[in-house]
Design an enzyme around this catalytic site. Sequence first.
Site, PDB file in Angstrom:
ATOM      1  N   ASP A  72       0.806  -1.224   0.000  1.00 37.58           N
ATOM      2  CA  ASP A  72       0.000   0.000   0.000  1.00 37.58           C
ATOM      3  C   ASP A  72       0.842   1.278   0.000  1.00 37.58           C
ATOM      4  OD1 ASP A  72      -2.078  -1.769   0.282  1.00 37.58           O
ATOM      5  OD2 ASP A  72      -3.005  -0.718   1.963  1.00 37.58           O
ATOM      6  N   HIS A 129       3.507  -2.189   3.382  1.00 34.82           N
ATOM      7  CA  HIS A 129       3.610  -0.881   2.732  1.00 34.82           C
ATOM      8  C   HIS A 129       4.971  -0.760   2.040  1.00 34.82           C
ATOM      9  CE1 HIS A 129       0.585  -0.487   5.889  1.00 34.82           C
ATOM     10  NE2 HIS A 129       0.035   0.465   5.141  1.00 34.82           N
TER      11      HIS A 129
HETATM   12 NI    NI Z   1      -2.852   3.183   2.955  1.00 36.38          NI
END
Ligand code: NI
Length: 255
Positions: free
Chosen positions: A72, A218
């Site tokens: 992400d 992430h």
């Molecule tokens: Ni996010």
Amino acid sequence: MCCLAALLLTTGCQTATSLKKKSKKAAAVNTEPPHGENWNEAGSVSLPTSVGTRNSYSSVNVSLPFIALTFDDGPHPVNTPRLLDILKERNVKATFYVVATNAKAHPEIMRRIIAEGHEIGNHTVTHGDLTKMSNDQVRKELRDSHTAIVSTTGVAPRTMRPPYGAITSSQKSWIRNEFGYPAILWSVDPEDWKRPGSSVVASRLVSGAKPGGILLVHDIHAPTIDAMPSAIDQLLAKGLQFVTVTQLIAMENKG
Ligand code: NI
């Protein structure tokens, strides 16, 4: 001067007419958009087609040992290319929930993600909490992000992930109807954004992953990228195989 103006005017008119004809022809071969009005300003690209049967997934009920690794908030100019190298070495396919501002800033990385067989999903433009926005604000976030992904890659996203996992059941329903996107949550969250260290991120991913699982990390954090070679190799050693989110949903056991 007058003649030149007339010539320019004529040329302009002819161009406009031929464009009109072309767009008429294009419209004739287009199929109706599956959901409501045609909101996609890019026009020439396909709208997202339906993915799965549910409005949201945090994991998928599958019979075989497949999982989806999702990254992400990127793309990040340094960390994402480094991650792509790691994935390529292992022939692992992943899904990237990009933030549209980063997508626009790094179109070459967006194109590399697609060229190397990964998938890109919609993660909005401002990364705000959707549950605190009006429907029109959410709609704009998703439309603008969709358009940014299409304009940088030529490929329409088919799923979305709400920032922070924050989304109401009503939003899931109308987003599904209007955009064709299921909301993709996750089954394993090693909380890499709290920076617990690469080995902790890797061990949390490995201990949490089960067939049908959706793993959240992430690609904006360097220690997360550092964790990936070990995490992926251990997951492969456990017999798990990596697919993209839409591939995982396509394997869903129905009934
Ligand atoms: Ni996010």
